[in-house]
Each structure stands twice: as structure tokens, then as C-alpha cells.
Design a protein around this motif. Structure first.
Motif, PDB file in Angstrom:
ATOM      1  N   ASN A 190       8.096  13.992  13.579  1.00 12.04           N
ATOM      2  CA  ASN A 190       9.101  13.678  14.597  1.00 12.04           C
ATOM      3  C   ASN A 190       9.430  12.197  14.702  1.00 12.04           C
ATOM      4  N   ALA A 191       8.794  11.365  13.886  1.00 15.44           N
ATOM      5  CA  ALA A 191       9.031   9.923  13.977  1.00 15.44           C
ATOM      6  C   ALA A 191      10.443   9.572  13.546  1.00 15.44           C
ATOM      7  N   ASP A 192      11.021   8.596  14.226  1.00 12.91           N
ATOM      8  CA  ASP A 192      12.348   8.094  13.860  1.00 12.91           C
ATOM      9  C   ASP A 192      12.253   7.031  12.764  1.00 12.91           C
ATOM     10  N   VAL A 193      11.177   6.241  12.810  1.00 20.79           N
ATOM     11  CA  VAL A 193      10.980   5.142  11.865  1.00 20.79           C
ATOM     12  C   VAL A 193       9.535   5.167  11.382  1.00 20.79           C
ATOM     13  N   GLY A 194       9.354   4.924  10.098  1.00 19.60           N
ATOM     14  CA  GLY A 194       8.020   4.750   9.548  1.00 19.60           C
ATOM     15  C   GLY A 194       7.869   3.332   9.035  1.00 19.60           C
ATOM     16  N   ILE A 195       6.763   2.682   9.392  1.00 19.98           N
ATOM     17  CA  ILE A 195       6.537   1.293   8.993  1.00 19.98           C
ATOM     18  C   ILE A 195       5.288   1.227   8.130  1.00 19.98           C
ATOM     19  N   SER A 196       5.410   0.587   6.975  1.00 14.55           N
ATOM     20  CA  SER A 196       4.269   0.431   6.082  1.00 14.55           C
ATOM     21  C   SER A 196       4.151  -1.031   5.674  1.00 14.55           C
ATOM     22  N   GLY A 197       3.014  -1.352   5.102  1.00 16.58           N
ATOM     23  CA  GLY A 197       2.870  -2.630   4.421  1.00 16.58           C
ATOM     24  C   GLY A 197       3.159  -2.426   2.947  1.00 16.58           C
ATOM     25  N   ALA A 198       2.689  -3.338   2.138  1.00 19.10           N
ATOM     26  CA  ALA A 198       2.810  -3.201   0.688  1.00 19.10           C
ATOM     27  C   ALA A 198       1.639  -3.932   0.045  1.00 19.10           C
ATOM     28  N   ASN A 199       0.945  -3.243  -0.833  1.00 18.72           N
ATOM     29  CA  ASN A 199      -0.106  -3.904  -1.594  1.00 18.72           C
ATOM     30  C   ASN A 199       0.491  -4.788  -2.687  1.00 18.72           C
ATOM     31  N   PHE A 200       1.642  -4.336  -3.223  1.00 21.28           N
ATOM     32  CA  PHE A 200       2.325  -5.125  -4.247  1.00 21.28           C
ATOM     33  C   PHE A 200       3.828  -4.953  -4.092  1.00 21.28           C
ATOM     34  N   LEU A 201       4.568  -5.998  -4.447  1.00 13.98           N
ATOM     35  CA  LEU A 201       6.024  -5.973  -4.556  1.00 13.98           C
ATOM     36  C   LEU A 201       6.350  -6.191  -6.033  1.00 13.98           C
ATOM     37  N   VAL A 202       7.035  -5.244  -6.645  1.00 13.67           N
ATOM     38  CA  VAL A 202       7.253  -5.285  -8.091  1.00 13.67           C
ATOM     39  C   VAL A 202       8.622  -5.911  -8.375  1.00 13.67           C
TER      40      VAL A 202
END
Length: 472
Positions: free
Chosen positions: A198-210
Motif C-alpha cells: 500500500n506504500a505510495d513511495v519506496g525509498i532505498s539507498g544504494a551500495n553502488f552507482l554504476v
């Protein structure tokens, strides 16, 4: 709680040392992590060569950070993502909350991200009236407890299983039917499942940016990151600019180091690359993907003696092997990042005046540098903060006076040797059974551990006698 409102580091450390349950929880987790890492490295004879390659990758990226960030931005935009740049924590918070409010978001799920903690995102979402649900199991535990993370890999490692059971009984409806781990995990699944969907937004980090694909990479063992980033309409990634790598192959080279150093495994259960929002024909995925690239002091580090800290891949090995962390835990450090790496980063984030105790808490035994998978010379960096603190006059006047007195003796060898001879003989008067449990001016040590009773003679006296014996 702001840095200014917190108790002083020494008071936090004293409280932690007086908590036997905390010590039990720390020993369980860090001891297990240390053993698993040792076993993983024993089964990976290429570790040293892999570490050399990892260090070279990170050094190359740091030396050409602007080039790879621009490449990443171009490719991320080409994949359909929107890229935002944040100079500091306040700007990063504002960008994320603006995206959420524009989407009329009422419920946000979040997978574990120390960068989110660094920029104060949990408080920003609460201030904006947005419900935030932490989906990592350990983060779920500390959200119920109303606490910040105490470790960058195991945020709830300061909590025992028995304490977690009490939190779940109070915070889960219905409460878990039993206190065994499997039942409690199932209870958390039940609580979180509806939130995921039911979430409107999901927020994550990133271990790597390619850089060459514009993809972001998340590494988890629970699958919560995938459930956080896939069902909601909008996926927001917050990441420090130092997380960039040139290509997917470089990301996997670092993953071989990260996972073994963090959890003692070969690979996590879930290693996911996110490349833009949902495309026509895709079965699932967010309608929008936003990537917030955060500086927050990192470019300042490029130009000073703490540049090598930008290699850090956030594995947590340094704190698992740190004799100080293993006595006081993470909360005593008072910042987002605890342990040796936190003692280097916190002065960057909060200012040296507010955190000068952290570099001084290190014993300089060098264990953190030995286990770092990308060869960061943490003791050297901590000494750098000590030197800067001394130059800027931040040390207490009593300490400066004490070192001045010591320097007077140290510059006069005969006087120094005389004082040493007197000192060791006086110290022996306080010994009992080979140990000193109380002694004037030594309470900082003897309040928490016994001091070995010294021999009756100084080192130099014993050395001279030994040399005489060899000549005879």
C-alpha cells in the motif's frame, strides 16, 4: 537528538560500559561476524589480490569522480530516471520530502540506508506528516524501540532476542505466538506485508552507482529492498556521490569484498540492479524513479588528508574488530556512523569541535586497517584528526598542560629515567595479586578494568641487566 543536546561522549561510554545486557548483545553479534569473516577469507585465497583490485578501483573513481558522476547522470536520465543533486543534508531532505509531497504520499516504505540516517530523512518525513515504515527487520526493531541504528550492517545488534520479543509483543497486533526467531520473523512479515503493498513511495539507498549503465545496486539478505522499490508508484534512491563505480564488472569486484567482510558470505541473497522506472511491457516496477546524489562534505574530503576515507564500502568490518566498539557499542559514538570509520567521518559531518573525543578514543592497535577490504589506513586518518584538534586548540587545557609536563621530562633523559624508576616502584604499592584495581590519577582505566602490576624495575633497567648477562 542534536549533537549539542546529547550527553558527552565519555558519559555515553560510561553508561554503555555499565550495561551488561548491551555487552552480551555486542559479543554475540560481533564475535559471530568475526568468526564468519575469518572462515570466508580462509576459503577465498584470492582475497589479498581482490583487496588490491578493490582499492585500485576506488582510488581511480575518487581521482575521476566528476567524470563518472556525469556519466552516471547521463545514463540514468537515458534510462528514464530523474537525477537530483544535493550539496548537503538539508538540501537532500528537502528534495526527498518535496517529491513525496508532490505525489501526495501518505505512506512511505524505506529499506535500510545509512545515507538516509546521515541526512536525517526519518525526522524530515515525520515533520512532513508522512508515515514512514522501516522494512529491514533490524530497522523495524529499532523503529519500534524509537532508537537510531547502532551498527551499519546490523542496526539492532545492541538488542538481545529477549528484548526484541518484548518489543514485538507491545508493537505487533496480534503479537507473535512464541519467542523463537522463526515465529518472530513471521510476525514481522505479517505486520509489513500490507505496508509494502500500500506504500505510495519506496525509498532505498544504494551500495553502488554504476556509471556506464545509470543503474543503482542494492544488496540485502531479506528481499525487503525489492518489495520497497517495486510495488510503490515512486522509487527514490538516496546515495552518497562516492558510491559510484565505472561498470557492473567493477561493482561485482567490490561485492566479492563487501559481502565477505560484512557477513562472511560469498554473495547476499538479493543483489539487485535498478535501471530506471517501469517500461512498456514490464510486469512491475515504479512509474517514477528519482536518484538523489548527496555530497554533504564528500568533496571537501577530496582535497584534504581524509581523502582515503572515500574508499569505504560500508562493510562494518572495522567496528566488528574494534576493541573500543566491542566494549561500548554504536550509540555511545553519538553520530550516524559508529566505530573506527565513524570516528573519521563524524568530524566531517558534525565538525571536529563537537566530536574530537572520537578520534581520541581509539587505541591505535591497527586492527581496523588490517581487516578493511579496501585498505583504508584508519589509524592514520584518526591521528590526522588528533593533530588537527591540537593545532586548533580544541584539547582541554588540563590535557595540554599534562602533555607539556610530560614533554619536559621526555626532553631530559636522565630526569625521565629517574621519574620512571620512581613511578614503577610507586605503582607496585597499589598492586594486589599481580593487578592494580585502584590507583590515584588512573581512574579512567581502573574504573572498568584492572591494570597489570608492573615489574619492580623499568624496561631500561631490565634491558641493561640483560645486556650485561650476554657480555659475561
Amino acid at each position: 537528538m542534536t549533537a549539542a543536546a546529547q550527553p558527552a561522549f565519555k558519559d555515553r561510554a560510561k553508561a554503555a560500559l555499565a550495561d551488561p545486557t548491551l555487552k552480551l548483545a555486542i559479543d554475540r553479534t560481533t564475535g559471530n561476524a568475526e568468526r564468519k569473516r575469518a572462515a570466508a577469507l580462509a576459503a577465498f585465497p584470492e582475497f589479498e589480490s581482490a583487496r588490491a583490485r578493490g582499492k585500485a578501483i576506488k582510488d581511480h573513481v575518487v581521482a575521476h569522480l566528476d567524470h563518472y558522476l556525469e556519466m552516471f547522470e547521463r545514463n540514468a536520465i537515458a534510462s528514464g530516471a530523474q537525477v537530483h543533486w544535493a550539496a548537503d543534508d538539508a538540501e537532500a531532505r528537502a528534495i526527498v520530502t518535496r517529491i513525496c509531497l508532490a505525489a501526495d504520499a501518505k505512506l512511505v516504505t524505506r529499506s535500510k540506508s545509512m545515507l538516509g540516517e546521515e541526512i536525517g530523512l526519518p525526522h524530515a518525513l515525520a515533520d512532513a506528516g508522512i508515515e514512514r515504515v522501516e522494512t529491514d527487520l533490524a530497522e523495524h526493531i529499532i523503529q519500534l524501540a524509537g532508537e537510531p541504528p547502532s551498527h551499519i550492517i546490523w542496526p539492532a545488534m545492541h538488542r538481545t532476542r529477549e528484548q526484541v520479543a518484548e518489543l514485538f509483543k507491545a508493537g505487533h497486533h496480534p503479537p507473535p505466538a512464541a519467542e523463537d526467531p522463526a515465529t518472530m520473523v513471521q510476525s514481522a512479515r505479517i505486520q509489513l506485508r500490507a505496508k509494502f503493498l500500500n506504500a505510495d513511495v519506496g525509498i532505498s539507498g544504494a551500495n553502488f552507482l554504476v556509471a556506464d549503465t545509470g543503474a543503482t545496486c542494492t544488496v540485502t539478505n531479506e528481499g525487503n529492498a525489492e518489495l520497497t522499490t517495486t510495488p510503490p508508484r515512486i522509487h527514490i534512491v538516496t546515495a552518497g556521490i562516492e558510491k559510484i563505480v565505472p561498470s557492473t564488472a567493477h561493482a561485482f569486484a567490490l561485492l566479492r569484498l563487501l559481502v565477505r567482510s560484512a557477513t562472511g558470505g560469498e554473495m547476499t541473497q538479493y543483489t539487485t540492479f535498478h535501471c530506471g522506472p517501469k517500461r512498456p511491457g514490464d510486469a512491475d516496477g515504479p512509474e517514477e524513479m528519482h536518484i538523489v546524489l548527496v555530497d554533504n562534505g564528500r568533496t571537501r574530503m577530496l582535497a584534504n588528508e581524509f581523502r582515503e576515507m572515500l574508499r569505504c564500502i560500508r562493510c562494518g568490518a572495522c567496528m566488528n574488530h574494534c576493541v573500543v566498539y566491542r566494549q561500548i557499542g554504536g550509540h555511545a559514538y553519538g553520530g550516524t556512523y559508529p566505530g573506527p570509520m565513524g570516528s573519521v567521518l563524524t568530524p566531517v559531518l558534525d565538525g571536529l569541535a563537537a566530536s574530537r573525543d572520537l578520534p581520541n578514543a581509539c587505541t591505535m592497535n591497527g586492527r581496523c586497517a588490517e581487516v578493511c577490504p579496501v585498505g583504508i589506513p584508519l589509524p592514520t586518518l584518526l591521528r590526522g584528526w588528533r593533530r588537527r584538534s591540537w593545532r586548533e586548540g580544541l584539547e582541554p587545557s588540563s590535557l595540554r598542560a599534562g602533555i607539556g609536563i610530560w614533554a619536559q621530562f621526555a626532553r631530559r633523559p636522565r630526569l625521565y629515567r629517574l621519574a620512571s624508576r620512581i613511578g614503577v616502584r610507586v605503582m607496585r604499592l597499589f598492586g594486589k595479586g599481580g593487578w592494580i584495581s585502584r590507583m590515584p590519577l588512573a581512574g579512567g582505566w581502573t574504573d572498568y578494568r584492572d591494570l597489570p602490576r608492573p615489574p619492580g624495575r623499568t624496561f631500561m633497567e631490565q634491558y641493561r641487566d640483560q645486556q650485561k648477562g650476554r657480555r659475561q
